[in-house]
Motif scaffolding. Structure first.
Motif: not given
Lengths: 273, 311
Positions: A136-138, A216, A232, A235-237, A239-240, A243
């Motif tokens: 991800d972005f991280r 970012l 964005r 990226n959220a998907l 991360i989801a 997790t």
């Protein structure tokens, strides 16, 4: 504790690009241009003992051109986000959002990279399924724009040196493929350079306990600007999925990615037409 | 390790609804219907010593109707996902996705909930900014459909008992607000009932180290306004945005969340009920609560009121 950000150069032209806020680092004589910046970083790590509490970074002369950041802004970001093990200043937000990981992105540009990576990581007993590895972005870092403590660099250097040794000394198919020449813009480079570039992202994805502060990049290519929220969302998907490990997030990711690329990338439209 | 799942019942009618795979737990005489199922859970915890390695759950008679799940599916979900501290079976997909947290949802349906919750949490010295606090599918649990180890229940019970005693003493403004009736479809229930229901979600969000296995909320029966059905993908995206925000604290994810959420609510319901709020963190008590068009299945089975023999 200190922040040591070196900026590499190897000739007068690249010296002129340096930001005086960083520490100038000459790769004298540039004896192995085939390794690009790795030759400089490697030389530093072999000749210096790192301080555990200090941070180290090795930036290209093109840092400002690629990130639109000055040394002052980079240091200010670090100062405003104290306590991280790793600070990243990775450019190319679109590549980060639109590919599941940097290796899939690499495969797109340098055909054969995924097979090389799979063989290499299997060789060092780190089996990775690149179909589900998430950056991800991280954890996406292009151009090695990373400032990190030795806790990160030790792992990075251990892996990078295995690549170096295979590419330098081994007689094997992997050696040949690492040294194979590939197009990079208007120049030719060996694929090992792009493999080494992606090790930082692999290390960050595989060591989630490292505390990472990522700057970012606010600027996007003009064509992607209408899809900035979707980037964005991609990226959220990711991360989801990471997790929860629920597959439906990946399906939604690929569906949205296709939508974004169809709208913003003329080459994608051409290739899928 | 034993999995103790109790299913509450109050009378013959609710007894008939029980799943024989669960352990029936009668709320004898139902002396305090104002506390709904908390009365029975409380009594169980006060009278029994929990074993650290065992799991406990307290389900309502309507569990099957709300989740579509039978006891064998619950036990096999737990067996297939060993090692959890908590297993959740929350049935409310749109509610979990379309509100940043269960308290925002509560504040919309029961205006005034967030200020009451803030006052209560002040007493516990827990500071929460509900406009940034997230419950994703992992931590949003409605109906107390949760099976957990004592490591969870002990904390849950500590908090609910503080609330219980404040409400029972009834000698403060907070107590009066907790005991005040609030609309629940066509019935009136005390605010305390809806707050107690949300303590689970509060704890799961505050305790990220608890290992939680949440039964896939998307497979739950469709109970609410069917307009939401067409927005399943957006609701999954809403959940992803909440997870990304909790992971990064990057408020851009919240901005995108509220923009997408507004679109979903406008299409699914706000147009119908003239809802004007962009978010529901500050809803005056005088505002008519949001309504859904579902017939509340709980109402026919609401515990009957018995005369308390001691009064």
């Amino acid at each position: 504790m200190s922040i040591n950000i070196f900026q590499l150069y190897n000739d007068e032209a690249s010296k002129e690009l340096l930001d005086p806020g960083f520490l100038a680092f000459e790769i004298r004589g540039n004896p192995r241009p085939d390794w690009r910046e790795y030759w400089g970083i490697r030389g530093y790590f072999l000749e210096h003992v790192l301080e555990e509490d200090s941070h180290y970074g090795f930036f290209l002369p093109l840092f400002k051109t690629q990130t639109h950041l000055t040394a002052e802004k980079a240091f200010s970001f670090i100062e405003k986000n104290p306590g991280a093990d790793v600070y990243t200043f990775s450019p190319f937000v679109v590549d980060s959002a639109c590919y599941l990981n940097v290796f899939q992105q690499g495969e797109q540009s340098y055909c054969g990279m995924l097979a090389i990576m799979e063989e290499f990581f299997n060789r060092i007993d780190i089996p990775i399924d690149f179909k589900v590895l998430i950056n991800d972005f991280r954890t996406t870092v292009f151009c090695n724009y990373i400032v990190a403590k030795p806790a990160f660099w030790r792992t990075w250097f251990a892996i990078a040196e295995r690549i170096f040794n295979i590419a330098e000394h081994e007689k094997s198919s992997l050696n040949e493929r690492l040294n194979a020449v590939t197009k990079h813009g208007h120049s030719l480079m060996q694929i090992k350079v792009f493999v080494i570039e992606r090790i930082a992202s692999a290390v960050l994805a595989l060591t989630p306990d490292l505390k990472v502060a990522n700057y970012l990049m606010p600027l996007l290519p003009r064509l992607y600007y209408p899809c900035r929220d979707e980037l964005r969302m991609l990226n959220a998907l990711k991360i989801a999925y990471m997790t929860s490990q629920r597959e439906h997030y990946l399906r939604d990711y690929f569906s949205l990615r296709e939508d974004v690329l169809s709208r913003c990338d003329p080459d994608f439209r051409k290739n899928t037409a | 390790m034993k999995v103790n799942i109790f299913q509450l019942f109050y009378d013959k009618k609710s007894r008939k609804m029980l799943d024989p795979g669960f352990t029936p737990l009668e709320v004898v005489g139902n002396p305090r219907p104002d506390w709904r199922e908390y009365w029975a859970i409380r009594k169980y915890f006060l009278k029994n010593t929990l074993r650290e390695s065992d799991y406990y759950g307290f389900l309502s008679p309507l569990f099957k109707e709300k989740t579509g799940l039978e006891s064998r599916q619950i036990f096999s979900f737990i067996a297939d996902n060993p090692g959890g501290d908590v297993y959740t079976f929350s049935p409310s997909f749109p509610e979990a996705a379309c509100y940043l947290n269960v308290f925002e949802h509560g504040n919309r349906c029961h205006p005034g909930m967030i200020p009451i919750m803030e006052e209560f949490l002040d007493i516990l010295e827990i500071r929460i900014d509900f406009s940034k606090f997230t419950n994703d599918f992992r931590s949003a649990v409605f109906c107390n459909y949760i099976i957990a180890k004592p490591i969870f229940w002990n904390k849950w019970f500590t908090i609910t008992e503080r609330l219980f005693h404040i409400a029972e003493r009834n000698d403060s403004q907070l107590a009066r607000l907790l005991n005040k009736k609030t609309e629940y479809h066509k019935a009136s229930l005390s605010m305390k009932v809806f707050i107690i229901e949300r303590i689970t979600s509060l704890l799961l969000a505050l305790l990220p180290d608890l290992k939680v296995f949440d039964f896939d909320i998307q497979s739950m029966p469709w109970q609410v306004n069917s307009n939401y059905f067409a927005y399943r993908k957006e609701m999954v995206q809403l959940n992803a945005l909440k997870i990304a925000y909790a992971d990064s604290f990057d408020t851009e994810y919240l901005r995108i969340y509220f923009a997408l959420r507004a679109r979903v609510l406008q299409h699914c319901e706000a147009m119908e009920c003239n809802e004007t709020y962009i978010n529901f963190f500050q809803v005056e008590e005088s505002v008519t609560p949001a309504e859904s068009d579902e017939e509340d299945p709980d109402l026919p089975w609401a515990p009957p009121r018995y005369e308390n023999p001691t009064t």
